[in-house]
Design an enzyme around this catalytic site. Structure first.
Site, PDB file in Angstrom:
ATOM      1  N   CYS A  89      43.821 -32.549 -37.426  1.00  0.00           N
ATOM      2  CA  CYS A  89      44.635 -32.726 -38.623  1.00  0.00           C
ATOM      3  C   CYS A  89      43.790 -32.436 -39.856  1.00  0.00           C
ATOM      4  O   CYS A  89      42.630 -32.855 -39.921  1.00  0.00           O
ATOM      5  CB  CYS A  89      45.162 -34.157 -38.665  1.00  0.00           C
ATOM      6  SG  CYS A  89      46.219 -34.520 -40.078  1.00  0.00           S
ATOM      7  N   HIS A 126      54.002 -33.926 -34.978  1.00  0.00           N
ATOM      8  CA  HIS A 126      52.804 -34.216 -35.766  1.00  0.00           C
ATOM      9  C   HIS A 126      53.118 -34.185 -37.266  1.00  0.00           C
ATOM     10  O   HIS A 126      52.790 -35.116 -37.997  1.00  0.00           O
ATOM     11  CB  HIS A 126      51.703 -33.202 -35.428  1.00  0.00           C
ATOM     12  CG  HIS A 126      50.449 -33.388 -36.212  1.00  0.00           C
ATOM     13  ND1 HIS A 126      49.299 -33.906 -35.676  1.00  0.00           N
ATOM     14  CD2 HIS A 126      50.164 -33.118 -37.512  1.00  0.00           C
ATOM     15  CE1 HIS A 126      48.360 -33.946 -36.608  1.00  0.00           C
ATOM     16  NE2 HIS A 126      48.864 -33.476 -37.744  1.00  0.00           N
ATOM     17  N   GLU A 127      53.755 -33.104 -37.712  1.00  0.00           N
ATOM     18  CA  GLU A 127      54.029 -32.966 -39.150  1.00  0.00           C
ATOM     19  C   GLU A 127      55.028 -34.009 -39.642  1.00  0.00           C
ATOM     20  O   GLU A 127      54.861 -34.570 -40.724  1.00  0.00           O
ATOM     21  CB  GLU A 127      54.508 -31.558 -39.481  1.00  0.00           C
ATOM     22  CG  GLU A 127      53.468 -30.480 -39.263  1.00  0.00           C
ATOM     23  CD  GLU A 127      52.122 -30.765 -39.908  1.00  0.00           C
ATOM     24  OE1 GLU A 127      52.058 -31.395 -40.988  1.00  0.00           O
ATOM     25  OE2 GLU A 127      51.109 -30.350 -39.316  1.00  0.00           O
TER      26      GLU A 127
END
Length: 178
Positions: free
Chosen positions: A97, A139-140
Protein backbone atom coordinates in the site's frame (compact mmCIF):
# COMPACT_ATOMS: atom_id res chain seq x y z
CA UNK A 1 -3.00 18.73 -12.31
CA UNK A 2 -0.77 18.03 -9.36
CA UNK A 3 1.04 15.27 -7.55
CA UNK A 4 -0.52 15.08 -4.09
CA UNK A 5 1.14 14.09 -0.82
CA UNK A 6 0.23 10.55 0.24
CA UNK A 7 -0.91 10.06 3.84
CA UNK A 8 0.94 7.34 5.70
CA UNK A 9 -0.31 4.82 8.24
CA UNK A 10 -0.94 6.63 11.52
CA UNK A 11 -2.44 9.77 9.98
CA UNK A 12 -6.02 10.27 11.28
CA UNK A 13 -7.49 10.75 7.77
CA UNK A 14 -6.77 7.05 7.08
CA UNK A 15 -8.51 5.83 10.24
CA UNK A 16 -12.03 7.16 9.73
CA UNK A 17 -14.80 6.57 7.21
CA UNK A 18 -14.79 9.06 4.35
CA UNK A 19 -17.74 11.34 3.62
CA UNK A 20 -20.11 10.74 0.70
CA UNK A 21 -19.74 13.01 -2.31
CA UNK A 22 -22.97 15.00 -2.84
CA UNK A 23 -22.32 15.70 -6.54
CA UNK A 24 -19.98 13.28 -8.36
CA UNK A 25 -20.07 15.53 -11.45
CA UNK A 26 -18.83 18.66 -9.63
CA UNK A 27 -15.74 20.32 -11.15
CA UNK A 28 -13.80 20.03 -7.88
CA UNK A 29 -14.38 16.24 -7.90
CA UNK A 30 -13.08 16.06 -11.49
CA UNK A 31 -10.00 18.06 -10.41
CA UNK A 32 -9.46 15.71 -7.44
CA UNK A 33 -9.76 12.64 -9.69
CA UNK A 34 -7.21 14.02 -12.19
CA UNK A 35 -4.77 14.76 -9.37
CA UNK A 36 -5.35 11.30 -7.83
CA UNK A 37 -4.64 9.57 -11.15
CA UNK A 38 -1.46 11.63 -11.63
CA UNK A 39 -0.39 10.81 -8.06
CA UNK A 40 -1.14 7.09 -8.48
CA UNK A 41 0.89 6.90 -11.69
CA UNK A 42 3.75 8.91 -10.21
CA UNK A 43 3.94 6.79 -7.02
CA UNK A 44 3.69 4.23 -8.87
CA UNK A 45 0.61 2.43 -7.61
CA UNK A 46 -2.22 0.31 -8.85
CA UNK A 47 -4.93 2.21 -7.00
CA UNK A 48 -5.54 5.20 -4.78
CA UNK A 49 -8.38 6.36 -2.55
CA UNK A 50 -9.07 10.01 -1.70
CA UNK A 51 -8.26 9.60 2.03
CA UNK A 52 -4.76 8.54 0.96
CA UNK A 53 -4.25 12.06 -0.41
CA UNK A 54 -5.68 13.71 2.72
CA UNK A 55 -9.20 14.17 1.27
CA UNK A 56 -11.90 12.44 3.30
CA UNK A 57 -14.29 11.75 0.42
CA UNK A 58 -15.58 8.46 -1.04
CA UNK A 59 -13.56 8.54 -4.27
CA UNK A 60 -11.26 5.79 -5.56
CA UNK A 61 -9.25 5.19 -8.72
CA UNK A 62 -7.56 1.97 -9.76
CA UNK A 63 -6.17 0.07 -12.71
CA UNK A 64 -7.69 -3.28 -13.58
CA UNK A 65 -5.35 -6.20 -14.21
CA UNK A 66 -4.52 -6.78 -17.89
CA UNK A 67 -7.55 -8.36 -19.58
CA UNK A 68 -8.62 -9.18 -23.13
CA UNK A 69 -6.70 -9.87 -26.30
CA UNK A 70 -4.42 -8.04 -26.51
CA UNK A 71 -4.31 -7.59 -22.72
CA UNK A 72 -5.20 -4.06 -21.69
CA UNK A 73 -5.65 -2.31 -18.35
CA UNK A 74 -8.61 -0.07 -17.65
CA UNK A 75 -8.56 2.97 -15.39
CA UNK A 76 -11.66 2.86 -13.19
CA UNK A 77 -12.84 5.91 -11.24
CA UNK A 78 -15.62 5.45 -8.69
CA UNK A 79 -17.47 7.94 -6.54
CA UNK A 80 -19.49 6.71 -3.54
CA UNK A 81 -18.68 3.07 -4.33
CA UNK A 82 -19.72 -0.06 -2.47
CA UNK A 83 -19.03 -3.78 -2.79
CA UNK A 84 -20.29 -7.11 -1.55
CA UNK A 85 -18.93 -10.62 -1.71
CA UNK A 86 -20.35 -13.16 -4.12
CA UNK A 87 -19.97 -16.36 -2.14
CA UNK A 88 -17.73 -17.06 0.81
CA UNK A 89 -14.54 -18.21 -0.94
CA UNK A 90 -11.41 -16.31 0.01
CA UNK A 91 -7.76 -16.52 -0.86
CA UNK A 92 -4.67 -15.03 0.72
CA UNK A 93 -2.03 -13.01 -1.13
CA UNK A 94 0.69 -10.44 -0.52
CA UNK A 95 -0.47 -6.83 -0.61
CA UNK A 96 1.31 -3.52 -0.38
CA UNK A 97 0.00 0.00 0.00
CA UNK A 98 1.24 3.47 -0.82
CA UNK A 99 0.16 4.51 2.70
CA UNK A 100 2.17 1.68 4.28
CA UNK A 101 5.44 2.11 2.35
CA UNK A 102 8.12 -0.54 2.44
CA UNK A 103 5.93 -3.29 3.90
CA UNK A 104 3.94 -6.22 2.52
CA UNK A 105 1.39 -8.41 4.24
CA UNK A 106 -0.52 -11.61 3.59
CA UNK A 107 -4.16 -10.55 3.40
CA UNK A 108 -7.27 -12.71 3.01
CA UNK A 109 -9.82 -11.35 0.54
CA UNK A 110 -12.98 -12.59 -1.14
CA UNK A 111 -12.21 -14.12 -4.52
CA UNK A 112 -15.41 -12.94 -6.20
CA UNK A 113 -17.26 -9.67 -5.56
CA UNK A 114 -19.85 -7.33 -6.99
CA UNK A 115 -19.07 -3.61 -6.89
CA UNK A 116 -20.83 -0.46 -7.98
CA UNK A 117 -20.42 3.27 -7.89
CA UNK A 118 -21.03 6.50 -9.72
CA UNK A 119 -18.73 7.51 -12.54
CA UNK A 120 -17.54 11.13 -12.86
CA UNK A 121 -20.11 11.73 -15.64
CA UNK A 122 -22.94 10.76 -13.25
CA UNK A 123 -23.63 7.32 -14.78
CA UNK A 124 -23.50 4.09 -12.74
CA UNK A 125 -21.03 1.24 -12.98
CA UNK A 126 -22.04 -2.20 -11.70
CA UNK A 127 -19.65 -5.12 -12.10
CA UNK A 128 -19.05 -8.63 -10.90
CA UNK A 129 -15.35 -9.56 -10.87
CA UNK A 130 -12.95 -12.08 -9.45
CA UNK A 131 -9.27 -12.67 -8.83
CA UNK A 132 -6.82 -9.80 -8.61
CA UNK A 133 -9.45 -7.30 -9.83
CA UNK A 134 -11.63 -8.20 -6.82
CA UNK A 135 -8.64 -7.87 -4.48
CA UNK A 136 -7.75 -4.38 -5.75
CA UNK A 137 -11.33 -3.15 -5.37
CA UNK A 138 -11.59 -4.47 -1.79
CA UNK A 139 -8.24 -2.90 -0.89
CA UNK A 140 -9.12 0.53 -2.28
CA UNK A 141 -12.65 0.61 -0.91
CA UNK A 142 -11.36 -0.40 2.53
CA UNK A 143 -9.56 2.96 2.55
CA UNK A 144 -12.94 4.68 2.25
CA UNK A 145 -14.03 2.93 5.47
CA UNK A 146 -10.86 3.81 7.40
CA UNK A 147 -9.30 0.34 7.08
CA UNK A 148 -5.69 -0.41 6.09
CA UNK A 149 -4.63 -3.88 4.94
CA UNK A 150 -2.75 -4.78 8.18
CA UNK A 151 -6.14 -4.64 9.93
CA UNK A 152 -7.36 -7.41 7.59
CA UNK A 153 -4.41 -9.71 8.22
CA UNK A 154 -4.87 -12.94 10.16
CA UNK A 155 -1.36 -12.89 11.64
CA UNK A 156 0.98 -9.91 11.97
CA UNK A 157 3.93 -12.31 11.64
CA UNK A 158 3.03 -12.10 7.94
CA UNK A 159 3.75 -8.35 7.84
CA UNK A 160 7.27 -8.01 6.44
CA UNK A 161 9.61 -5.46 4.94
CA UNK A 162 9.70 -5.68 1.15
CA UNK A 163 13.46 -6.24 1.33
CA UNK A 164 12.85 -9.41 3.37
CA UNK A 165 9.97 -10.74 1.30
CA UNK A 166 12.38 -12.78 -0.81
CA UNK A 167 12.75 -15.07 2.21
CA UNK A 168 9.01 -15.73 2.29
CA UNK A 169 7.61 -16.01 -1.24
CA UNK A 170 8.21 -14.54 -4.66
CA UNK A 171 6.34 -11.30 -5.35
CA UNK A 172 3.98 -11.67 -8.27
CA UNK A 173 4.14 -8.97 -10.99
CA UNK A 174 0.60 -7.76 -10.25
CA UNK A 175 1.33 -7.34 -6.53
CA UNK A 176 2.53 -3.76 -6.75
CA UNK A 177 1.61 -1.16 -4.18
CA UNK A 178 -2.00 -0.06 -4.26
Amino acid sequence: MAILKIARMGHPVLARPADSVPDPTAPEIHDLIRDMVDTMIDAPGQGLAAPQVHVSLRVAVFLTPPEGDPPQRELVTLVNPSWQSVGEEQDIAWEGCLSVPGLRGLVPRYTHIRYSGTLPDGSRLDREVGGWHARVVQHELDHLDGILYPQRMDDLKDLVFESELRHRAPLQPEEREE
